[in-house]
Design a protein around this motif. Structure first.
Motif, PDB file in Angstrom:
ATOM      1  N   GLN A  37       0.824  -1.474  -0.027  1.00 40.01           N
ATOM      2  CA  GLN A  37      -0.028  -0.054   0.114  1.00 40.01           C
ATOM      3  C   GLN A  37       0.836   1.483   0.059  1.00 40.01           C
ATOM      4  N   VAL A  38       2.010   1.176   0.373  1.00 37.42           N
ATOM      5  CA  VAL A  38       2.865   2.312   0.586  1.00 37.42           C
ATOM      6  C   VAL A  38       3.064   2.986  -0.749  1.00 37.42           C
ATOM      7  N   MET A  39       3.234   1.895  -1.924  1.00 33.30           N
ATOM      8  CA  MET A  39       3.362   2.518  -3.240  1.00 33.30           C
ATOM      9  C   MET A  39       2.133   3.445  -3.706  1.00 33.30           C
ATOM     10  N   ASP A  40       1.166   3.489  -2.967  1.00 33.90           N
ATOM     11  CA  ASP A  40      -0.018   4.295  -3.192  1.00 33.90           C
ATOM     12  C   ASP A  40      -0.162   5.290  -2.488  1.00 33.90           C
ATOM     13  N   THR A  41       0.726   5.802  -1.622  1.00 33.99           N
ATOM     14  CA  THR A  41       0.727   6.741  -0.701  1.00 33.99           C
ATOM     15  C   THR A  41       1.326   7.907  -1.127  1.00 33.99           C
ATOM     16  N   MET A  42       0.995   9.060  -0.896  1.00 36.47           N
ATOM     17  CA  MET A  42       1.713  10.373  -1.451  1.00 36.47           C
ATOM     18  C   MET A  42       2.460  10.779   0.049  1.00 36.47           C
ATOM     19  N   GLY A  43       2.065  11.694   0.560  1.00 33.23           N
ATOM     20  CA  GLY A  43       2.833  12.118   1.841  1.00 33.23           C
ATOM     21  C   GLY A  43       2.671  11.260   2.793  1.00 33.23           C
ATOM     22  N   ILE A  44       4.098  11.032   3.673  1.00 25.94           N
ATOM     23  CA  ILE A  44       3.794  10.130   4.771  1.00 25.94           C
ATOM     24  C   ILE A  44       4.567  10.862   6.098  1.00 25.94           C
ATOM     25  N   GLU A  45       3.693  11.342   6.967  1.00 29.33           N
ATOM     26  CA  GLU A  45       4.332  12.494   8.215  1.00 29.33           C
ATOM     27  C   GLU A  45       4.257  11.752   9.463  1.00 29.33           C
TER      28      GLU A  45
END
Ligand code: FAD
Length: 305
Positions: A37-45
């Motif tokens: 799922q990380v591949m579909d994520t933009m910003g991770i804060e």
């Protein structure tokens, strides 16, 4: 056979692979899509100790870290069947069979989508699925939450403390969340609740989302809501269909695990979003993957296979 065969290459699977490889045991990872799922994520804060990153960047770092060890990575391969035994076997869609003295399942989950025009287009630009992740991006703005079950109502309560206003939209004629949550929700001054409403479209200006439309299912009238974001909370589906009948799953399809990640099938461990872990987050999945890998290693040295 592998000493530890990991199915899934998201945060949980990658963390498990590193923990396993560092024990010097024969480790393999099968993944339909490395990164998950990380591949579909933009910003991770909220990946603690990294103030801000992007999904594909984190996924690349995960892969690089795993590849620095002696791990067989079998990417773009889907597991379709698991069979227990002294050696656990995993069958792949391409017909191959892999064997492991232990198998660790980390196949993750996927958010159920509304499947309406604009949803895909504005994903990450207003359309969101995770209030813990993206809530703060909407500080001071108006948002909607789709879904009046426990997760939708929890999301609305959570967001009400951050954003200017929340409209909760439910398809049914009443909310399905626990009564205590509904009472809490109704006590909040900046929340409106709309029931019997079918979301029909996400609108935007080409750059970002600007609103959504829904049909009032009683009057059949179409209404428009100006919101900067929408949190879709209509279900998180564990990727466990291929395991039905082989190990204990909850009615929602989550794999039941104990404190060491052990499933109901000896030698088979599981971690991350595919399990009963109550909170689904990257850092939690990584911790769970590490934990289950240590659990599986413990099993390995005791079982003498
Ligand atoms: P996943 O990441 O789902 O990985 C599952 C892996 O298993 C993948 O490699 C997949 O291809 C593979 N797989 C599935 N089925 C099979 C099969 N049958 N055979 C072989 N391989 C299979 N969390 C945060 O902490 N912060 C955020 O900001 C954040 N933002 C998010 C934004 C979006 C849009 C989404 C969708 C999620 C977000 N999350 C965020 C949640 C986070 O991504 C997940 O909690 C985390 O990725 C779960 O890790 P996992 O390894 O358990 O599963």
């Amino acid at each position: 056979p592998y000493d530890m065969l990991i199915v899934g290459g998201g945060p949980a699977g990658a963390a498990a692979a590193i923990y396993a490889a560092r024990k010097g045991i024969r480790t393999g990872v099968v993944a339909e899509r490395f990164g998950g799922q990380v591949m579909d994520t933009m910003g991770i804060e909220n990946f603690i100790s990294v103030k801000e990153t992007q999904g594909p960047k984190l996924a690349a770092a995960l892969e690089e870290h795993v590849k620095s060890y002696d791990v067989d990575i079998m990417n773009t391969q889907r597991a379709v069947k698991l069979t227990g035994g002294d050696l656990v076997t995993v069958e792949l869609a391409n017909g191959a069979t892999l064997r492991g003295k232990t198998v660790l399942i980390a196949t993750g989950a996927r958010w159920r989508e509304m499947n309406v025009p604009g949803e895909k287009e504005y994903r990450g630009r207003g359309v969101a699925y995770c209030p813990h992740c993206d809530g703060p991006l909407f500080k001071g703005k108006r948002v909607a939450v789709i879904g009046g079950g426990n997760s939708g109502v929890e999301a609305a309560i959570d967001l009400a403390g951050i954003v200017e206003h929340v409209t909760l939209i439910e398809f049914d004629s009443q909310l399905r969340a626990d009564a205590v949550l509904q009472t809490k929700l109704r006590s909040l001054p900046n929340v409106s609740i709309v029931v019997s409403a079918l979301t029909t479209e996400v609108h935007g200006d080409g750059q970002k989302m600007t609103g959504l439309s829904y049909t009032d299912r009683v009057t059949q009238e179409s209404r428009k809501l100006d919101v900067a974001g929408v949190f879709v909370q209509i279900g998180l589906l564990p990727n466990s269909d291929w395991l039905k009948g082989t190990l204990a799953l909850t009615p929602r399809g989550e794999i039941e695990v104990d404190a060491r990640g052990q499933t109901s099938l000896p030698g088979v461990f599981a971690a991350g979003d595919v399990t009963t872990a109550p909170y689904k987050q990257i850092i939690i999945a990584m911790g769970a993957g590490s934990n289950a890998a240590l659990g599986a290693f413990d099993h390995l040295i005791r079982s003498g296979v």
